[in-house]
Scaffold this motif. Structure first.
Motif, PDB file in Angstrom:
ATOM      1  N   LEU A  64     -12.016   4.565   7.685  1.00 36.55           N
ATOM      2  CA  LEU A  64     -12.558   5.425   8.690  1.00 36.55           C
ATOM      3  C   LEU A  64     -11.738   5.890   9.580  1.00 36.55           C
ATOM      4  N   VAL A  65     -11.746   6.967  10.202  1.00 32.46           N
ATOM      5  CA  VAL A  65     -11.286   7.693  10.961  1.00 32.46           C
ATOM      6  C   VAL A  65     -12.136   8.090  12.100  1.00 32.46           C
ATOM      7  N   LEU A  66     -11.585   7.439  13.427  1.00 29.08           N
ATOM      8  CA  LEU A  66     -12.808   8.088  14.567  1.00 29.08           C
ATOM      9  C   LEU A  66     -11.848   8.774  15.685  1.00 29.08           C
ATOM     10  N   ASN A  67     -12.507   9.881  16.102  1.00 34.14           N
ATOM     11  CA  ASN A  67     -12.048  10.532  17.030  1.00 34.14           C
ATOM     12  C   ASN A  67     -12.969  10.511  18.264  1.00 34.14           C
ATOM     13  N   GLY A  68     -12.369   9.602  19.393  1.00 33.19           N
ATOM     14  CA  GLY A  68     -13.357   9.399  20.483  1.00 33.19           C
ATOM     15  C   GLY A  68     -12.836  10.361  21.464  1.00 33.19           C
ATOM     16  N   VAL A  69     -13.722  10.878  22.240  1.00 36.42           N
ATOM     17  CA  VAL A  69     -13.413  11.870  23.121  1.00 36.42           C
ATOM     18  C   VAL A  69     -13.799  11.607  24.602  1.00 36.42           C
ATOM     19  N   GLY A  70     -12.811  11.870  25.698  1.00 35.07           N
ATOM     20  CA  GLY A  70     -12.902  11.454  26.981  1.00 35.07           C
ATOM     21  C   GLY A  70     -13.599  10.004  27.301  1.00 35.07           C
ATOM     22  N   GLU A  71     -14.678   9.954  27.977  1.00 37.04           N
ATOM     23  CA  GLU A  71     -15.116   8.819  28.469  1.00 37.04           C
ATOM     24  C   GLU A  71     -15.319   7.567  27.633  1.00 37.04           C
ATOM     25  N   VAL A  72     -15.442   7.915  26.181  1.00 41.90           N
ATOM     26  CA  VAL A  72     -15.667   6.896  25.137  1.00 41.90           C
ATOM     27  C   VAL A  72     -14.421   5.877  25.045  1.00 41.90           C
ATOM     28  N   GLY A  73     -13.262   6.134  25.237  1.00 41.85           N
ATOM     29  CA  GLY A  73     -11.967   5.434  25.619  1.00 41.85           C
ATOM     30  C   GLY A  73     -11.655   4.625  24.406  1.00 41.85           C
ATOM     31  N   TRP A  74     -10.510   3.653  24.426  1.00 41.73           N
ATOM     32  CA  TRP A  74     -10.104   2.741  23.315  1.00 41.73           C
ATOM     33  C   TRP A  74     -11.150   1.566  23.330  1.00 41.73           C
ATOM     34  N   ARG A  75     -11.605   0.892  24.028  1.00 37.17           N
ATOM     35  CA  ARG A  75     -12.771   0.044  24.012  1.00 37.17           C
ATOM     36  C   ARG A  75     -13.842   0.507  23.260  1.00 37.17           C
ATOM     37  N   GLY A  76     -14.382   1.788  23.763  1.00 34.89           N
ATOM     38  CA  GLY A  76     -15.626   2.101  22.866  1.00 34.89           C
ATOM     39  C   GLY A  76     -15.113   2.542  21.591  1.00 34.89           C
ATOM     40  N   VAL A  77     -14.179   3.097  21.318  1.00 35.58           N
ATOM     41  CA  VAL A  77     -13.743   3.305  19.764  1.00 35.58           C
ATOM     42  C   VAL A  77     -13.412   2.034  18.988  1.00 35.58           C
ATOM     43  N   GLY A  78     -12.772   1.164  19.754  1.00 38.82           N
ATOM     44  CA  GLY A  78     -12.646  -0.352  19.047  1.00 38.82           C
ATOM     45  C   GLY A  78     -13.909  -1.006  18.754  1.00 38.82           C
ATOM     46  N   ASP A  79     -14.814  -0.727  19.715  1.00 42.21           N
ATOM     47  CA  ASP A  79     -16.023  -1.614  19.487  1.00 42.21           C
ATOM     48  C   ASP A  79     -16.931  -0.834  18.357  1.00 42.21           C
ATOM     49  N   ALA A  80     -16.788   0.268  18.420  1.00 39.00           N
ATOM     50  CA  ALA A  80     -17.581   1.199  17.264  1.00 39.00           C
ATOM     51  C   ALA A  80     -17.174   0.877  15.873  1.00 39.00           C
ATOM     52  N   LEU A  81     -15.536   1.104  16.018  1.00 35.68           N
ATOM     53  CA  LEU A  81     -14.986   0.621  14.511  1.00 35.68           C
ATOM     54  C   LEU A  81     -15.346  -0.713  14.172  1.00 35.68           C
ATOM     55  N   ARG A  82     -15.316  -1.802  14.973  1.00 36.75           N
ATOM     56  CA  ARG A  82     -15.651  -2.917  14.350  1.00 36.75           C
ATOM     57  C   ARG A  82     -17.040  -3.265  13.916  1.00 36.75           C
ATOM     58  N   ASP A  83     -18.096  -2.428  14.648  1.00 34.76           N
ATOM     59  CA  ASP A  83     -19.280  -2.533  14.104  1.00 34.76           C
ATOM     60  C   ASP A  83     -19.652  -1.620  12.938  1.00 34.76           C
ATOM     61  N   ALA A  84     -18.974  -0.708  12.465  1.00 34.24           N
ATOM     62  CA  ALA A  84     -19.008  -0.030  11.261  1.00 34.24           C
ATOM     63  C   ALA A  84     -18.518  -1.042  10.328  1.00 34.24           C
ATOM     64  N   VAL A  85     -17.215  -1.566  10.492  1.00 36.86           N
ATOM     65  CA  VAL A  85     -16.634  -2.402   9.437  1.00 36.86           C
ATOM     66  C   VAL A  85     -17.606  -3.451   9.103  1.00 36.86           C
ATOM     67  N   ALA A  86     -18.073  -4.189  10.094  1.00 38.09           N
ATOM     68  CA  ALA A  86     -19.083  -5.286   9.784  1.00 38.09           C
ATOM     69  C   ALA A  86     -20.257  -4.624   9.184  1.00 38.09           C
ATOM     70  N   GLU A  87     -20.800  -3.713   9.178  1.00 29.94           N
ATOM     71  CA  GLU A  87     -21.866  -3.331   8.589  1.00 29.94           C
ATOM     72  C   GLU A  87     -21.197  -3.032   6.794  1.00 29.94           C
TER      73      GLU A  87
END
Length: 289
Positions: A64-87
């Motif tokens: 998975l390659v995630l490209n978060g923009v602006g307000e998403v931030g590292w925490r948002g990208v990390g949370d999204a990545l963990r959720d997708a991997v869990a799925e």
């Protein structure tokens, strides 16, 4: 063989090229093809948070390659990545035909009905729809041991993981599994995802370069996975093609069409390309012995 919409005449060993995605230039962000494991999206723009992660399951390996923009931030990208991997891990545990306790394995043993589990019912319905759309060349029931959705399960898993990313606010991403992928939005450099699609057997041939901001590429029959697709009409391993690669909006459907085209060989020309946005990139015939 020839695929309508491009390529050479009948009897040629090379394939068709669809005009659907834009032709790309420059250094690729992603590479697809037998033995290709390169996922190099390069440096991101100053306002981008870029994350890359690989997860291995019994079904497949995913990057998975995630490209978060602006307000998403590292925490948002990390949370999204963990959720997708869990799925992806949950799908492996729950639906992998390789796991005896999975719902698919229990369905094969007639211990449960698909209707009791909505995601399982979705898988079964997709397989039935694909069987109808391909004149029976994709048939998850014509497999030794009973129902096996493997021809589209990886694509289905990728699309569900991608949906998790979108729910978390990630609109720019790529999810790659072997010679399959789905992308959305833009690469970290700010432009469309540049994808190098390598020919399945001719390693010295320049890759097909595509630019995509939405869509999927599915492949069946890549080198090293022989006899993994069964001809549903004979029960024998399909051997008409070396590989088939299909591009379209949804990876589960593209995977299903690629599996059907790989099994059908020239017979696939009777129903392919379809009218719903899916096109063949490669359909490489086996050379006579």
């Amino acid at each position: 063989m020839r695929i309508p919409g491009g390529g050479r005449g009948r009897g040629q060993h090379r394939r068709g090229l669809s005009p659907a995605p834009a032709v790309g230039r420059g250094r690729p962000d992603l590479r697809l093809g037998a033995g290709r494991r390169n996922v190099r999206p390069g440096a991101g723009l100053a306002d981008r948070v870029v994350a890359r992660h690989t997860v291995q399951t019994s079904i497949a390996e995913y990057t998975l390659v995630l490209n978060g923009v602006g307000e998403v931030g590292w925490r948002g990208v990390g949370d999204a990545l963990r959720d997708a991997v869990a799925e992806l891990r949950a799908i492996d545990l729950t639906y992998s035909p390789a796991r005896p306790a999975s719902l698919v394995s229990r369905l094969r043993r007639a211990e449960i009905s698909a209707e009791a589990y909505p995601p399982l019912a979705d898988i079964v319905a997709r397989c039935a729809a694909m069987r109808a759309a391909t004149d029976g060349w994709f048939d998850a029931w014509a497999v030794p041991g009973g129902f096996d959705p493997g021809g589209l399960l990886v694509g289905w898993a990728v699309e569900r993981a991608a949906a998790r990313l979108r729910t978390a606010g990630i609109e720019n991403y790529a999810v790659v599994s072997g010679a399959d992928l789905t992308v959305r939005g833009h690469a970290p450099h700010g432009g469309p995802w540049r994808i190098a699609v390598h020919h399945p057997t001719e390693n010295d041939r320049p890759p097909m370069m595509l630019e995509m901001t939405s869509g999927a590429i599915g492949t069946s029959g890549v080198a090293g996975r022989r006899d993994h697709v069964v001809d549903p009409h004979t029960g024998e391993p399909a051997n008409r093609l070396v590989a088939a690669t299909v591009v379209g909006p949804d990876l589960a459907v593209a995977d299903g069409y690629a599996t059907a085209l790989y099994a059908a060989g020239r017979a696939g020309l009777d129903w392919f390309p379809t009218k719903d946005g899916y096109r063949a990139l490669f359909a490489t015939a086996r050379r006579p012995a």
